[in-house]
Design an enzyme around this catalytic site. Structure first.
Site, PDB file in Angstrom:
ATOM      1  N   SER A  52       2.106  18.317  -4.483  1.00 49.82           N
ATOM      2  CA  SER A  52       2.368  19.112  -3.276  1.00 49.82           C
ATOM      3  C   SER A  52       3.789  19.650  -3.303  1.00 49.82           C
ATOM      4  CB  SER A  52       2.153  18.252  -2.025  1.00 49.82           C
ATOM      5  OG  SER A  52       2.857  17.037  -2.123  1.00 49.82           O
ATOM      6  N   ASP A  90       1.967  12.264  -9.713  1.00 45.02           N
ATOM      7  CA  ASP A  90       0.785  13.107  -9.947  1.00 45.02           C
ATOM      8  C   ASP A  90       0.816  13.724 -11.334  1.00 45.02           C
ATOM      9  OD1 ASP A  90      -1.068  13.155  -7.895  1.00 45.02           O
ATOM     10  OD2 ASP A  90      -0.020  14.718  -6.766  1.00 45.02           O
ATOM     11  N   LYS A 120      -1.386   9.494 -10.742  1.00 43.43           N
ATOM     12  CA  LYS A 120      -2.575   9.876  -9.957  1.00 43.43           C
ATOM     13  C   LYS A 120      -3.157  11.145 -10.563  1.00 43.43           C
ATOM     14  CE  LYS A 120      -2.309  11.776  -5.608  1.00 43.43           C
ATOM     15  NZ  LYS A 120      -2.917  13.117  -5.835  1.00 43.43           N
ATOM     16  N   GLU A 122      -6.639  14.055  -9.948  1.00 39.73           N
ATOM     17  CA  GLU A 122      -7.689  14.494  -9.031  1.00 39.73           C
ATOM     18  C   GLU A 122      -9.044  14.559  -9.730  1.00 39.73           C
ATOM     19  OE1 GLU A 122      -6.756  18.138  -7.014  1.00 39.73           O
ATOM     20  OE2 GLU A 122      -4.798  17.404  -6.344  1.00 39.73           O
ATOM     21  N   GLU A 189      -9.136  12.425   0.460  1.00 40.37           N
ATOM     22  CA  GLU A 189      -8.478  13.499   1.225  1.00 40.37           C
ATOM     23  C   GLU A 189      -9.508  14.406   1.889  1.00 40.37           C
ATOM     24  OE1 GLU A 189      -5.440  15.783  -0.790  1.00 40.37           O
ATOM     25  OE2 GLU A 189      -5.260  17.157   0.920  1.00 40.37           O
TER      26      GLU A 189
HETATM   27  O1  KIV Z   1       0.259  15.994  -3.882  1.00 38.76           O
HETATM   28  C1  KIV Z   1       0.166  15.302  -2.856  1.00 38.76           C
HETATM   29  O2  KIV Z   1       1.046  15.279  -1.992  1.00 38.76           O
HETATM   30  C2  KIV Z   1      -1.040  14.512  -2.679  1.00 38.76           C
HETATM   31  C3  KIV Z   1      -1.250  13.861  -1.348  1.00 38.76           C
HETATM   32  C4  KIV Z   1      -1.740  14.886  -0.405  1.00 38.76           C
HETATM   33  C5  KIV Z   1      -2.161  12.708  -1.421  1.00 38.76           C
HETATM   34  O3  KIV Z   1      -1.842  14.426  -3.558  1.00 38.76           O
END
Ligand code: KIV
Length: 281
Positions: A52, A90, A120, A122, A189
């Site tokens: 994000s 991420d 993390k 997706e 989410e």
């Molecule tokens: O990138 C991010 O901030 C996220 C959150 C919304 C969980 O993946």
């Protein structure tokens, strides 16, 4: 006498978070910079260096387009600013989807170059092989199902997921695929509430909700949203805990007035000839 050095507040690990099923809810926020990580560290269990940051920090239209190098640089910044929270980074779009080998390569770079506790990514069923390979390489993975911001154009915008029977079942399948692949927890989410509640009630790993359900085993928000700093749009699921954006604007307005009217700097802010004051340490 042997001096014992006890670390009273060691960093929370991904395994610690994985054991928080049906326990005290996991408190998580995103963080992208050292000063913000310093402010948040004592108050959260997990800091997510989310992609994000593409939108929140770099003003991009979506999360797609941020590079692995940029994620690593921000991951290093957040690690420098934290001692206690579990830091998860991420994997950005384009760094893991092609193959399990690509996913492991990217995850290894993230962990080796930042020292973070995990990554993390997706996707559910479609990314199970990637999750399994990263976990086998010894790197903890946080899953992410439901609304997938990296796929937002394909899913037709930021729409709540799981409204029809087919989509509902597909997200349940995603949850199981992520858990069976060895993820320590999963972010859910933007789904209908009942779906996140059902997944949380049946899955053996903790769920961390964002626009999902109070029943989840934890909650995460984008820090700039909850602070009122990012105001391009505020989703229904965001609760504002601060008004930093307006505070920044007001401070800039006051500074402008003071400079233009010569009220700043005052004598307290300048260096008289007779005093030998250090400018900075
Ligand atoms: O990138 C991010 O901030 C996220 C959150 C919304 C969980 O993946």
């Amino acid at each position: 006498m042997t001096e014992q050095i006890t670390n009273l507040n060691p960093r929370i690990s991904a395994t610690d978070l994985g054991s928080r099923k049906n326990a005290t809810p996991i408190v998580a926020l995103t963080a992208y910079t050292t000063p913000m990580a310093q402010r948040l560290d004592d108050h959260v269990d997990m800091l997510l260096v989310g992609d994000s940051l593409a939108m929140v920090i770099y003003g991009m239209d979506s999360t797609v387009g941020i590079t692995l190098d940029t994620m690593i640089a921000h991951g290093q910044a957040v690690m420098r600013g934290s001692k206690h929270a579990c830091v998860i980074i991420d994997l950005p779009a384009g760094s893991y989807e092609d193959s399990p080998e690509q996913a492991v390569r990217s995850a290894r770079r993230v962990i080796e170059e930042t020292g973070a506790q995990g990554v993390k990514l997706e996707g559910g069923t479609a990314m199970a092989a990637q999750i399994e390979a990263i976990v086998k390489a010894g790197i903890p993975v946080l899953g992410h199902i439901g609304l997938l911001p990296q796929k937002v154009t394909k899913a037709g915008g930021y729409r709540i997921q799981g409204r029809d029977d087919e989509a509902y079942q597909a997200i349940i399948d995603d949850a199981w695929a992520v858990a069976d692949a060895g993820a320590f927890a999963v972010v859910i989410e933007g789904t209908v509430e009942i779906l996140a509640r059902e997944i949380t009630g049946t899955l053996h790993i903790p769920t961390i909700g964002i626009g999902a359900s109070p029943a989840c085993d934890g909650q995460i928000l984008v820090v700039d949203d909850m602070l009122g700093m990012f105001s391009d749009f505020t989703p229904k699921f965001v609760k504002r805990y601060g008004d930093i954006g307006n505070a920044v604007e007001q401070a800039a307005r006051n500074y402008n007035t003071d400079v233009q009217s010569r009220r700043f700097p005052e004598m307290a802010h300048v260096y008289p000839l007779e005093q030998n004051v250090k400018v900075a340490s």
